[in-house]
Design a protein around this motif. Structure first.
Motif, PDB file in Angstrom:
ATOM      1  N   ILE A   1      -3.518  15.560  -9.114  1.00 54.84           N
ATOM      2  CA  ILE A   1      -3.999  14.185  -9.350  1.00 54.84           C
ATOM      3  C   ILE A   1      -3.193  13.183  -8.525  1.00 54.84           C
ATOM      4  O   ILE A   1      -3.748  12.278  -7.894  1.00 54.84           O
ATOM      5  CB  ILE A   1      -3.911  13.843 -10.850  1.00 54.84           C
ATOM      6  N   GLY A   2      -1.862  13.354  -8.506  1.00 55.33           N
ATOM      7  CA  GLY A   2      -0.998  12.428  -7.776  1.00 55.33           C
ATOM      8  C   GLY A   2      -1.259  12.409  -6.286  1.00 55.33           C
ATOM      9  O   GLY A   2      -1.389  11.347  -5.666  1.00 55.33           O
ATOM     10  N   TYR A   3      -1.360  13.603  -5.688  1.00 52.87           N
ATOM     11  CA  TYR A   3      -1.625  13.674  -4.248  1.00 52.87           C
ATOM     12  C   TYR A   3      -3.023  13.155  -3.918  1.00 52.87           C
ATOM     13  O   TYR A   3      -3.238  12.533  -2.866  1.00 52.87           O
ATOM     14  CB  TYR A   3      -1.463  15.113  -3.750  1.00 52.87           C
ATOM     15  N   GLY A   4      -3.973  13.407  -4.807  1.00 52.37           N
ATOM     16  CA  GLY A   4      -5.327  12.900  -4.581  1.00 52.37           C
ATOM     17  C   GLY A   4      -5.385  11.384  -4.589  1.00 52.37           C
ATOM     18  O   GLY A   4      -6.018  10.763  -3.713  1.00 52.37           O
ATOM     19  N   LEU A   5      -4.713  10.770  -5.556  1.00 48.49           N
ATOM     20  CA  LEU A   5      -4.659   9.302  -5.600  1.00 48.49           C
ATOM     21  C   LEU A   5      -3.929   8.743  -4.388  1.00 48.49           C
ATOM     22  O   LEU A   5      -4.324   7.701  -3.836  1.00 48.49           O
ATOM     23  CB  LEU A   5      -3.973   8.853  -6.886  1.00 48.49           C
ATOM     24  N   GLY A   6      -2.866   9.430  -3.970  1.00 42.75           N
ATOM     25  CA  GLY A   6      -2.137   8.986  -2.784  1.00 42.75           C
ATOM     26  C   GLY A   6      -3.020   8.969  -1.545  1.00 42.75           C
ATOM     27  O   GLY A   6      -2.937   8.054  -0.717  1.00 42.75           O
ATOM     28  N   LEU A   7      -3.857   9.976  -1.411  1.00 48.36           N
ATOM     29  CA  LEU A   7      -4.792  10.034  -0.280  1.00 48.36           C
ATOM     30  C   LEU A   7      -5.735   8.837  -0.272  1.00 48.36           C
ATOM     31  O   LEU A   7      -5.974   8.223   0.778  1.00 48.36           O
ATOM     32  CB  LEU A   7      -5.608  11.324  -0.370  1.00 48.36           C
ATOM     33  N   ILE A   8      -6.270   8.510  -1.431  1.00 52.93           N
ATOM     34  CA  ILE A   8      -7.210   7.391  -1.527  1.00 52.93           C
ATOM     35  C   ILE A   8      -6.535   6.075  -1.160  1.00 52.93           C
ATOM     36  O   ILE A   8      -7.062   5.257  -0.396  1.00 52.93           O
ATOM     37  CB  ILE A   8      -7.798   7.318  -2.946  1.00 52.93           C
ATOM     38  N   ILE A   9      -5.340   5.865  -1.686  1.00 53.80           N
ATOM     39  CA  ILE A   9      -4.624   4.607  -1.449  1.00 53.80           C
ATOM     40  C   ILE A   9      -4.252   4.441   0.022  1.00 53.80           C
ATOM     41  O   ILE A   9      -4.386   3.363   0.604  1.00 53.80           O
ATOM     42  CB  ILE A   9      -3.366   4.540  -2.337  1.00 53.80           C
ATOM     43  N   MET A  10      -3.793   5.531   0.660  1.00 48.74           N
ATOM     44  CA  MET A  10      -3.323   5.438   2.041  1.00 48.74           C
ATOM     45  C   MET A  10      -4.439   5.182   3.050  1.00 48.74           C
ATOM     46  O   MET A  10      -4.172   4.885   4.207  1.00 48.74           O
ATOM     47  CB  MET A  10      -2.568   6.715   2.413  1.00 48.74           C
TER      48      MET A  10
ATOM     49  N   MET B   1      11.372   0.606  -2.185  1.00 43.09           N
ATOM     50  CA  MET B   1      11.108   2.043  -2.163  1.00 43.09           C
ATOM     51  C   MET B   1      12.031   2.774  -3.142  1.00 43.09           C
ATOM     52  O   MET B   1      11.608   3.713  -3.836  1.00 43.09           O
ATOM     53  CB  MET B   1      11.288   2.594  -0.747  1.00 43.09           C
ATOM     54  N   ILE B   2      13.301   2.341  -3.205  1.00 40.15           N
ATOM     55  CA  ILE B   2      14.233   2.919  -4.186  1.00 40.15           C
ATOM     56  C   ILE B   2      13.685   2.689  -5.592  1.00 40.15           C
ATOM     57  O   ILE B   2      13.663   3.595  -6.433  1.00 40.15           O
ATOM     58  CB  ILE B   2      15.618   2.282  -4.061  1.00 40.15           C
ATOM     59  N   PHE B   3      13.241   1.459  -5.841  1.00 38.90           N
ATOM     60  CA  PHE B   3      12.700   1.122  -7.162  1.00 38.90           C
ATOM     61  C   PHE B   3      11.462   1.949  -7.483  1.00 38.90           C
ATOM     62  O   PHE B   3      11.314   2.487  -8.585  1.00 38.90           O
ATOM     63  CB  PHE B   3      12.378  -0.379  -7.215  1.00 38.90           C
ATOM     64  N   ILE B   4      10.562   2.069  -6.500  1.00 37.86           N
ATOM     65  CA  ILE B   4       9.326   2.812  -6.714  1.00 37.86           C
ATOM     66  C   ILE B   4       9.618   4.291  -6.992  1.00 37.86           C
ATOM     67  O   ILE B   4       8.974   4.928  -7.829  1.00 37.86           O
ATOM     68  CB  ILE B   4       8.388   2.653  -5.496  1.00 37.86           C
ATOM     69  N   ASN B   5      10.603   4.849  -6.290  1.00 41.90           N
ATOM     70  CA  ASN B   5      10.989   6.219  -6.564  1.00 41.90           C
ATOM     71  C   ASN B   5      11.513   6.365  -7.987  1.00 41.90           C
ATOM     72  O   ASN B   5      11.236   7.364  -8.668  1.00 41.90           O
ATOM     73  CB  ASN B   5      12.054   6.678  -5.562  1.00 41.90           C
ATOM     74  N   LYS B   6      12.252   5.363  -8.446  1.00 41.38           N
ATOM     75  CA  LYS B   6      12.754   5.391  -9.819  1.00 41.38           C
ATOM     76  C   LYS B   6      11.612   5.254 -10.826  1.00 41.38           C
ATOM     77  O   LYS B   6      11.591   5.935 -11.856  1.00 41.38           O
ATOM     78  CB  LYS B   6      13.767   4.262 -10.033  1.00 41.38           C
TER      79      LYS B   6
ATOM     80  N   ILE C   1       0.829  -1.202   0.000  1.00 40.87           N
ATOM     81  CA  ILE C   1       0.000   0.000   0.000  1.00 40.87           C
ATOM     82  C   ILE C   1       0.869   1.259   0.000  1.00 40.87           C
ATOM     83  O   ILE C   1       0.625   2.216  -0.744  1.00 40.87           O
ATOM     84  CB  ILE C   1      -0.943   0.005   1.214  1.00 40.87           C
ATOM     85  N   LEU C   2       1.913   1.254   0.821  1.00 37.89           N
ATOM     86  CA  LEU C   2       2.810   2.403   0.900  1.00 37.89           C
ATOM     87  C   LEU C   2       3.505   2.649  -0.439  1.00 37.89           C
ATOM     88  O   LEU C   2       3.651   3.801  -0.876  1.00 37.89           O
ATOM     89  CB  LEU C   2       3.850   2.169   1.999  1.00 37.89           C
ATOM     90  N   LEU C   3       3.912   1.574  -1.107  1.00 35.88           N
ATOM     91  CA  LEU C   3       4.586   1.706  -2.397  1.00 35.88           C
ATOM     92  C   LEU C   3       3.639   2.253  -3.463  1.00 35.88           C
ATOM     93  O   LEU C   3       4.037   3.082  -4.297  1.00 35.88           O
ATOM     94  CB  LEU C   3       5.152   0.358  -2.844  1.00 35.88           C
ATOM     95  N   LEU C   4       2.387   1.793  -3.461  1.00 26.00           N
ATOM     96  CA  LEU C   4       1.420   2.296  -4.437  1.00 26.00           C
ATOM     97  C   LEU C   4       1.160   3.788  -4.241  1.00 26.00           C
ATOM     98  O   LEU C   4       1.104   4.555  -5.215  1.00 26.00           O
ATOM     99  CB  LEU C   4       0.105   1.516  -4.315  1.00 26.00           C
ATOM    100  N   ALA C   5       1.013   4.201  -2.992  1.00 23.55           N
ATOM    101  CA  ALA C   5       0.796   5.619  -2.715  1.00 23.55           C
ATOM    102  C   ALA C   5       2.017   6.441  -3.111  1.00 23.55           C
ATOM    103  O   ALA C   5       1.894   7.559  -3.630  1.00 23.55           O
ATOM    104  CB  ALA C   5       0.485   5.820  -1.229  1.00 23.55           C
TER     105      ALA C   5
ATOM    106  N   LEU D   1       7.705  11.314   5.474  1.00 26.63           N
ATOM    107  CA  LEU D   1       6.841  10.334   6.116  1.00 26.63           C
ATOM    108  C   LEU D   1       6.896   8.933   5.494  1.00 26.63           C
ATOM    109  O   LEU D   1       6.915   7.939   6.227  1.00 26.63           O
ATOM    110  CB  LEU D   1       5.402  10.845   6.164  1.00 26.63           C
ATOM    111  N   PRO D   2       6.903   8.777   4.150  1.00 24.86           N
ATOM    112  CA  PRO D   2       7.021   7.412   3.614  1.00 24.86           C
ATOM    113  C   PRO D   2       8.286   6.694   4.088  1.00 24.86           C
ATOM    114  O   PRO D   2       8.251   5.487   4.345  1.00 24.86           O
ATOM    115  CB  PRO D   2       7.044   7.643   2.096  1.00 24.86           C
ATOM    116  N   TRP D   3       9.384   7.441   4.219  1.00 20.16           N
ATOM    117  CA  TRP D   3      10.623   6.824   4.710  1.00 20.16           C
ATOM    118  C   TRP D   3      10.534   6.510   6.201  1.00 20.16           C
ATOM    119  O   TRP D   3      11.181   5.576   6.683  1.00 20.16           O
ATOM    120  CB  TRP D   3      11.808   7.743   4.420  1.00 20.16           C
ATOM    121  N   MET D   4       9.733   7.282   6.946  1.00 18.61           N
ATOM    122  CA  MET D   4       9.491   6.954   8.351  1.00 18.61           C
ATOM    123  C   MET D   4       8.647   5.690   8.481  1.00 18.61           C
ATOM    124  O   MET D   4       8.816   4.908   9.426  1.00 18.61           O
ATOM    125  CB  MET D   4       8.763   8.117   9.041  1.00 18.61           C
TER     126      MET D   4
END
Length: 461
Positions: A424-433, A376-381, A242-246, A348-351
């Motif tokens: 759009i990105g922050y909105g989707l992140g909110l839904i996923i989290m 997380m490194i991969f997801i950032n890439k 879930i964290l990676l998707l967000a 926060l994601p790294w925390m």
């Protein structure tokens, strides 16, 4: 006694955080300026640049998890993670230098060169940064202490971002502009990153060495896990998924904004000088946000703080989307405000990630910090690649031509990418989290259960 149960000194946290400075020095340098360098200096089309980014990230999809597994299995006189920082950082510096080198080649040769060098850079970046980030979960089990460790490394990383954003263009001009200026500016940043990683390795020496390796193994109920078993750390870790998707949707939005920022301030506003000023003021004014993040995370929970910060960030972005370019002062002030909010959504994601490491350790019995952090490194890439691809394709689709006065269609597209995509990105992140299960209370119970399990294992041994 395990290193994880020993208090981490402030001096050690400070030295460890220098790794964040060196990491972001090169990461922000490439994400902020590589697309511009390729289109306006190396003369590759925006669509081709986006394709290059995508190809490299697809290759990373196969490499990063295995690099994380390989790192977790490392046993050496320097420890598990430190040798990768000590010996990998010079290679990373060299590959970054090649990345910003513009040899005289044919159009197809330039694309082939960009792909080959970017693959090398991306591989070595993972070799160094996966173990660096894995150390944050390895040196301490204490949640509060971990929060400060992650905050310190992200704060120093932000200083690295500031140095890059404020000095790259002046340094390029100082060294002669064009490909020569970019080469020597990159050389300066690359050398600085080596010393940053070495300071980091020095700081965590007492928490990552051969003696600590032996102690960790004695507490594990699975001292020699197979690669298949280590992959379970990822496949069975619901909070991590879930964290990676967000993170990937937020990072894609953030990197599209980062890649397009220099275009926006140069072409839409006509004030490229404000691009550097934005990062300077945004970084300086964000200092209080870094200082209070650990306190707020402890008081209201990491998940809640992440959600609140995403929601608040959407508001100024929505206002900026509809603000005409002639209102330069208003645009600048609101853009600085967005930068000030940045620490909450980036730290926060790294925390949360060390909590996911604990969850995986409880479920599998494997201490796989690097394996989890590699994702997380991969997801950032991946997010950076999607953002770069999106920016390049959209610019190419509306007819962007480097170094010329842009058409209204191009200017409108730059505006949409700079402001609408992050919304759009922050909105989707909110839904996923909303589906992320680890709260402060949940993690406290998890640590108690983990401690009981490891004590039982130690008693049997």
């Amino acid at each position: 006694m395990s290193s994880q149960n020993v208090s981490v000194k402030k001096s050690e946290i400070l030295l460890y955080s220098f790794g964040g400075f060196g990491s972001n020095l090169l990461f922000v340098f490439t994400t902020s300026f590589l697309m511009f360098f390729y289109t306006d200096v190396f003369k590759i089309s925006p669509a081709a640049v986006g394709t290059v980014f995508l190809i490299v990230r697809l290759i990373d999809a196969f490499l990063d998890p295995f690099l994380g597994i390989m790192t977790d299995r490392t046993r050496s006189r320097w420890g598990t993670y430190r040798p990768w920082l000590l010996f990998g950082s010079p290679l990373l510096a060299m590959m970054t230098l090649l990345l910003f080198t513009a040899p005289d080649l044919s159009p197809s040769g330039k694309i082939a060169y960009a792909i080959a060098v970017y693959i090398g850079y991306s591989f070595v970046s993972s070799v160094v940064n996966i173990p660096y980030h894995a150390l944050s979960a390895s040196v301490s089990n204490d949640t509060t202490q971990r929060n400060w460790i992650v905050t310190a490394k992200n704060f120093m990383g932000n200083l690295g971002s500031l140095v890059v954003s404020a000095s790259v263009l002046p340094l390029v001009a100082l060294f002669g502009s064009g490909s020569k200026g970019w080469f020597f500016a990159t050389l300066l940043f690359s050398i600085s990153s080596i010393f940053s990683y070495w300071l980091c390795a020095r700081g965590v020496k007492s928490h990552d060495n051969n003696e600590v390796n032996i102690q960790r193994i004695s507490k594990s109920d699975n001292t020699h896990p197979s690669m298949k078993e280590q992959l379970k750390l990822i496949s069975t870790n619901r909070p991590l998924t879930i964290l990676l998707l967000a993170t990937v949707v937020k990072m894609a939005a953030l990197m599209s904004t980062t890649a397009i920022a220099i275009y926006y301030w140069q072409y839409n506003i006509g004030r490229p000088d404000l691009y550097s000023q934005l990062f300077i003021w945004g970084t300086v004014l964000a200092v209080p946000a870094y200082l209070i993040t650990p306190y707020l995370a402890k008081k209201i929970g990491k998940k809640n703080l992440y959600n609140y910060s995403c929601a608040i960030t959407i508001i100024p972005s929505a206002i900026l989307l509809f603000t005409p370019p002639q209102y330069v002062a208003s645009i600048f002030i609101l853009s600085v405000f967005v930068k000030v909010l940045g620490p909450f959504t980036t730290v926060l994601p790294w925390m949360m990630l060390p909590d996911c490491v604990d969850y995986g350790r409880l479920k599998t019995g494997i201490n796989g910090s690097a394996t989890v952090h590699s994702m997380m490194i991969f997801i950032n890439k991946v997010g950076a690649a999607i953002g770069g691809l999106l920016s390049g394709v959209l610019l190419g689709a509306v007819g962007y031509v480097a170094g010329q006065q842009q058409s209204p269609e191009v200017l409108n597209m730059i505006n949409y990418v700079y402001f609408l995509v992050p919304i759009i990105g922050y909105g989707l992140g909110l839904i996923i989290m909303k589906f992320y299960p680890i709260t402060n209370a949940y993690h406290s119970d998890l640590l108690k259960e983990l401690d009981e399990k490891e004590n039982q294992t130690k008693a049997v041994v």
